[in-house]
Design an enzyme around this catalytic site. Sequence first.
Site, PDB file in Angstrom:
ATOM      1  N   GLU A 160       6.744   4.795   7.078  1.00 16.09           N
ATOM      2  CA  GLU A 160       6.304   5.984   6.345  1.00 16.09           C
ATOM      3  C   GLU A 160       7.133   7.202   6.741  1.00 16.09           C
ATOM      4  OE1 GLU A 160       1.640   4.739   5.639  1.00 16.09           O
ATOM      5  OE2 GLU A 160       2.157   5.998   7.351  1.00 16.09           O
TER       6      GLU A 160
ATOM      7  N   THR B 216       2.114  -8.464  11.671  1.00 18.30           N
ATOM      8  CA  THR B 216       2.299  -7.239  10.925  1.00 18.30           C
ATOM      9  C   THR B 216       1.015  -6.888  10.200  1.00 18.30           C
ATOM     10  OG1 THR B 216       3.579  -6.211   9.183  1.00 18.30           O
ATOM     11  CG2 THR B 216       3.177  -8.549   8.964  1.00 18.30           C
TER      12      THR B 216
ATOM     13  N   ASN C  96       0.200  10.667   5.700  1.00 14.23           N
ATOM     14  CA  ASN C  96      -1.062  10.323   6.370  1.00 14.23           C
ATOM     15  C   ASN C  96      -2.095  11.433   6.276  1.00 14.23           C
ATOM     16  OD1 ASN C  96      -0.844   7.567   7.801  1.00 14.23           O
ATOM     17  ND2 ASN C  96       1.163   8.504   8.067  1.00 14.23           N
TER      18      ASN C  96
ATOM     19  N   THR D  34       0.866  -1.189   0.000  1.00  6.02           N
ATOM     20  CA  THR D  34       0.000   0.000   0.000  1.00  6.02           C
ATOM     21  C   THR D  34       0.899   1.234   0.000  1.00  6.02           C
ATOM     22  OG1 THR D  34      -0.254  -0.260   2.399  1.00  6.02           O
ATOM     23  CG2 THR D  34      -2.047  -1.062   1.024  1.00  6.02           C
TER      24      THR D  34
END
Length: 405
Positions: A276, A189, A400, A152
């Site tokens: 991220e 995970t 985000n 993703t």
Amino acid sequence: MAVGLGPLPTLHPVPGFELGIASAGIKRPGRKDVVVMRCSENATVAGVFTLNAFCAAPVILAKKRVHGGVRYLLTNTGNANAGTGEPGLVAAQRTCARLAELAGVDEGAVLPFSTGVIGEPLPVEKIEAALPAALADLSEANWAQAAAGIMTTDTLPKGASRQFEHDGVAVTVTGISKGAGMIRPNMATMLGYIATDAKVAQGVLQDLLRDAANKSFNRITIDGDTSTNDCCMLIATGQAALPEISQASGPLFTALKQAVFDVAMELAQGIVRDGEGATKFVTVKVDGGATQQECLDVAYAVAHSPLIKTALFASDPNWGRILAAVGRAGVPQLNVGLIDVYLDDLCIASKGGRAATYTEEQGARVMAQAELCIRIELGRGTSSETIWTTDLSHEYVRINAEYRT
């Protein structure tokens, strides 16, 4: 940029386990976002799943079916099918039923997995339309393609593989995972799949996976958020010409355990390295605890502190933030006069204050590294625990903030 995470290593095929990838166009046209995995008949399957009470519809369904003759695993990205209530469960069942129909197996032999945006309806028709192509693509050699297909916000695919010999027979363990944000697994995970051609009794396999997850996936954190969709699966196809492992002992079990642990650890650390917006890969090691749990409490207090994580991003050796996190970790009757704190091998704080020999210049040099260790000596006992985390950067906020736009 991923910290120390390069191209995929060689991912050895696992006899009796095939993977097929196709495009459903869930978030964008042409994106390979559906992965079908096929297990050999009589394979044993184990799973560990999120402890989040708002677990996704596919998690609910997979937990019910995992011990019942699994033949297919169906994964989609781009949509988590979480926070979708009863319609989400019906949607997960529909996709499984269609795959079962196409494959000629019982619907209960299909496990669903989803990852992506929470709270949006699963695009069932798109997934169903991609299933024939995924089935036609099934191959034991498709691990790398599948690793990319389950991504993703990951910037790189994650995979690991080990092989060993027992009585002249080669045994393979190969796995892939995805995850870069919403990571503080309470079991495993975001999504992980590990397969071996060893033959393993289901109970032994389940315990092996649980132990491996606890030492790897359950020791990582990026942002402290436990996903609604966390799943990790371990499949034993039984294709290697060796006796069944029916108990957790003996040379074959020991060798398999080491290989599974190695693969799980490499995958888990790969998730942290690809966190991220991460610019730092940080080991937090707590020694000298009275119990393992208090070591973990201290380690997570440090790893989850926004003040520490932003200091790491700035390469600022603000050791006072570390002391503050240790002090609020909830360790009973903590004697701060016994605590030492290190950056790598550099002692920065001792006996409740700045170490006598420490200078800011020394600390800044360590903090500027892409990989470093924060080590805390509690002086209370012999327990020790290690976790892995990242810094918190502007890029994490951007990713985000823009996740749904």
